[in-house]
Each structure stands twice: as C-alpha cells, then as structure tokens.
Motif scaffolding. Structure first.
Motif, short mmCIF file in Angstrom:
data_model
loop_
_atom_site.label_atom_id
_atom_site.label_comp_id
_atom_site.label_asym_id
_atom_site.label_seq_id
_atom_site.Cartn_x
_atom_site.Cartn_y
_atom_site.Cartn_z
N PRO A 18 0.75 -1.18 0.16
CA PRO A 18 0.16 0.07 0.12
C PRO A 18 0.89 1.42 0.13
O PRO A 18 0.20 2.24 -0.06
CB PRO A 18 -0.78 -0.22 1.27
CG PRO A 18 -0.03 -0.89 2.11
CD PRO A 18 0.78 -2.02 1.41
N ASP A 197 -11.05 3.30 -2.07
CA ASP A 197 -9.81 2.55 -2.40
C ASP A 197 -8.77 3.49 -1.66
O ASP A 197 -7.96 2.80 -1.11
CB ASP A 197 -9.48 2.57 -3.83
CG ASP A 197 -10.20 1.34 -4.53
OD1 ASP A 197 -10.84 0.74 -3.82
OD2 ASP A 197 -10.38 1.30 -5.90
N ASN A 201 -6.23 2.16 1.40
CA ASN A 201 -4.69 2.06 1.45
C ASN A 201 -4.38 2.75 2.40
O ASN A 201 -3.10 2.65 3.03
CB ASN A 201 -4.35 2.63 -0.11
CG ASN A 201 -3.89 1.78 -0.91
OD1 ASN A 201 -4.86 0.95 -1.29
ND2 ASN A 201 -2.61 1.51 -1.51
N HIS A 204 -4.43 0.50 5.60
CA HIS A 204 -3.57 -0.77 5.39
C HIS A 204 -2.01 -0.13 5.72
O HIS A 204 -0.96 -0.84 5.87
CB HIS A 204 -3.66 -1.31 4.14
CG HIS A 204 -4.82 -2.03 4.13
ND1 HIS A 204 -6.28 -1.80 4.30
CD2 HIS A 204 -5.11 -3.54 4.09
CE1 HIS A 204 -7.16 -2.66 4.23
NE2 HIS A 204 -6.40 -3.88 4.33
N PHE A 205 -1.69 1.02 4.99
CA PHE A 205 -0.39 1.52 4.98
C PHE A 205 -0.01 1.79 6.54
O PHE A 205 1.05 1.63 6.91
CB PHE A 205 -0.17 2.86 4.30
CG PHE A 205 0.95 3.29 4.22
CD1 PHE A 205 2.13 2.56 3.56
CD2 PHE A 205 1.54 4.57 4.89
CE1 PHE A 205 3.47 3.09 3.59
CE2 PHE A 205 3.07 4.95 4.99
CZ PHE A 205 3.96 4.27 4.05
N ASP A 226 -3.35 -4.02 -1.13
CA ASP A 226 -3.42 -2.74 -1.90
C ASP A 226 -4.13 -2.81 -2.78
O ASP A 226 -4.72 -3.84 -3.58
CB ASP A 226 -1.91 -2.51 -2.32
CG ASP A 226 -1.87 -1.54 -3.70
OD1 ASP A 226 -1.83 -0.35 -3.44
OD2 ASP A 226 -2.01 -1.91 -4.66
N ARG A 227 -4.88 -1.56 -3.27
CA ARG A 227 -5.83 -1.37 -4.47
C ARG A 227 -5.38 -0.18 -5.08
O ARG A 227 -6.08 0.20 -5.78
CB ARG A 227 -7.22 -0.98 -3.82
CG ARG A 227 -7.82 -2.13 -3.03
CD ARG A 227 -9.21 -1.69 -2.33
NE ARG A 227 -9.87 -2.89 -1.72
CZ ARG A 227 -11.04 -2.79 -1.28
NH1 ARG A 227 -11.71 -1.40 -1.19
NH2 ARG A 227 -11.68 -3.88 -0.65
#
Length: 311
Positions: A18, A197, A201, A204-205, A226-227
């Motif tokens: 991400p 999205d 991210n 998630h990052f 990741d997206r």
C-alpha cells in the motif's frame, strides 16, 4: 597517481504493497562502481566498463545512467564533467523492480562527489537523486539504508523518516527471467482512484508501518494488501497468482510486487523464509518461467563511497 572513487549501492524494494511511491527498503544485494579520474589531456573523455551477466544490456556511452548522474552533479556545481573511466560491477538484476536504476543514479552522484572533494552534503545528494529518479522510494533507502518513508513538504523539499523494521521479518525475493519496464508498469495505472480505495490504502499503510515495527505477522497479512497499483500491474506478471498462493502456503505473511516488478517480494519469519523462497521458485518453474529466489535481509548502512590516490 590517479584519483579513484568507489561506490557500493544496495538494491531496494519499493512500495511494499500500500505504500505506493513513498516507501522503500534497502536489501543485501549490491552493485559496485569505480570511478577513475582522467586528466584534461586524456585521450578518451569517457570510458565505461561493465562486468556481470547482464553487461551487454548496459550502455557504455554518455547515455549511461551512471554517467548521466555523474554529469548532473557537475552541472549542479556549474562545472564541466572531467574525463572519467567508470567500471560497473553488476549484482542487482536489471529492469526487475529491485532499484537497479536507483543504484546507477546514486553511484554517479556519490562517485562525482568523492572525486570533487565532497562539496555536497548527503541531503543535497538525496535531493538531486530524487529529482533524477522522479520519486524517492528507491533512491532514499539506497543512500541511507534501512526502510525509509518520504513525504514532500509545502516548499518542495522532502521530509524523510526511518521506519523501524523488526529483525524477525525477512524479505524474500523471487526474480523471474523476464523484464518489465517502469514505464509499462505505470502506463496501466488509473489516473484517479475512488475514495473507498484511498481509505483502504491509508488504513493498510498505517498497519504496515506498525506491523514492520512490532514484527507482527498477523498485522502484515492484512497490511500488505493494496488497491492503488497492484491490482492493475499483476496482470503484466505471468504466474503472479500461482507464486502468491505458493508463498502463502509456505508460510509467508504476504506477497507484493517489488517496485514496478516483475520481481515478487514476500515477507516471512526466520523459520519459514527458506521454504517460501523454494516454493516461489517452484511455482514459477511450474508455469514454464525460470526464476531465482533469495532470502535477503535489510541493509541498514546504505550506499558506501570513498576515494583514494592509487600509484
């Protein structure tokens, strides 16, 4: 007595899922560079030697990226580049998503800086390297080592911080025998992403940073998703899903595209790392694609450079 500069620059892996275009880590895989300063009476203003299995793929004229960075350094000083003989010893695969171009840029700048008596600071070298590469995720860890996060300030300068990487987490790279250019990998990315999205991210990052710091494999299993770029790029990499499934089955926390690819990077613990490497190689081989996998470690020192007078 010629003046000689030396530079050793580590490979890097960027994005880490991400963290598109802002995070990268230096790995224990290296390119080495020697710079021999000529005189104004040298018969050849530029000579480039390349050693390694992919040496035929590297240009040996003024278009060579190492020399481009070398010349850029002297342009910064408003000076004409001196005659130089450059020897490149390849240890980082070319066009595989392991920062080979970043090693060339960093080496050219550091080699020139050493020959010129180090007039530029590390910070100034970093700014020049980012300007040449276009983004910081490879060149910053290549220079400073470790895992580095870079963010641009309002004045255009870069704020850089170290990301703690727990020593129980090992990077495992699987390098196939085909190349993928950064330009092609970027061409498939959408110009805009949805709010959904973007939020995915961001969350998630954040989890990725904490997972690396704490060595929490359970967090990394979620965090490496990741997206922004991987859903689009994976279709440029034959066998991606097969290799990913094999890595996860062998105990990897997750698998991502290293840089622009096609190298794939898995994160695993010490107990499973070798099994993950073997599984990734066998998975690609099952698709008729020769590949080599290696268990690496984080390079914490970054680029090394020095100079000497040689008799």
């Amino acid at each position: 007595m010629p003046l000689i500069a030396f530079a050793t620059v580590p490979a890097t892996t960027a994005n880490l899922g991400p963290g598109f275009d802002c995070i990268g880590a230096a790995l224990t895989l290296y390119n080495q560079f020697d710079f021999v300063l000529g005189s104004e009476f040298s018969s050849e203003p530029l000579k480039i030697n390349v050693v390694g299995s992919q040496s035929s793929q590297v240009s040996t004229d003024s278009s060579n990226l190492v020399y481009q960075a070398f010349a850029k350094f002297y342009e910064q000083l408003q000076q004409t580049p001196p005659p130089v003989e450059i020897t490149v010893k390849l240890g980082v695969p070319l066009a595989r998503g392991l920062g080979s171009s970043a090693t060339a840029i960093v080496a050219g700048l550091l080699g020139a800086n050493q020959l010129a008596g180090t007039p530029l600071s590390t910070r100034e070298i970093i700014e020049l390297a980012i300007a040449m590469e276009g983004h910081p995720d490879n060149v910053v860890p290549a220079i400073q080592g470790g895992c580095r996060l870079s963010a641009r300030q309002d004045d255009g300068q870069w704020q850089i911080c170290e990301v703690t990487w727990h020593n129980t987490i090992l990077p495992v790279v699987a390098v196939p025998n085909f190349t993928l250019s950064t330009e092609e990998a970027r061409s498939v990315l959408p110009l805009e992403v949805s709010r959904r999205d973007a939020i995915f991210n961001i969350s998630h990052f954040g989890l990725l940073i904490k997972g690396l710091e704490r060595g929490r494999g359970d967090w990394l299993k979620t965090a490496l998703k990741d997206r922004i770029h991987q859903p689009y790029r994976q279709f440029l990499i034959p066998g991606y899903q097969v290799v990913e499934q094999a890595a996860l089955a062998a105990g990897a926390y997750g698998l991502v595209i290293s840089g622009a690819g096609p190298t794939l990077l898995a994160l695993a613990d010490v107990q499973n790392a070798k099994a993950v490497a073997t599984a990734m190689t066998e998975a690609w081989n099952s698709q008729g694609i020769p590949a080599q996998s290696r268990v690496l470690a984080l390079d914490t020192q970054g680029a090394r450079s020095s100079r000497e007078m040689r008799r």
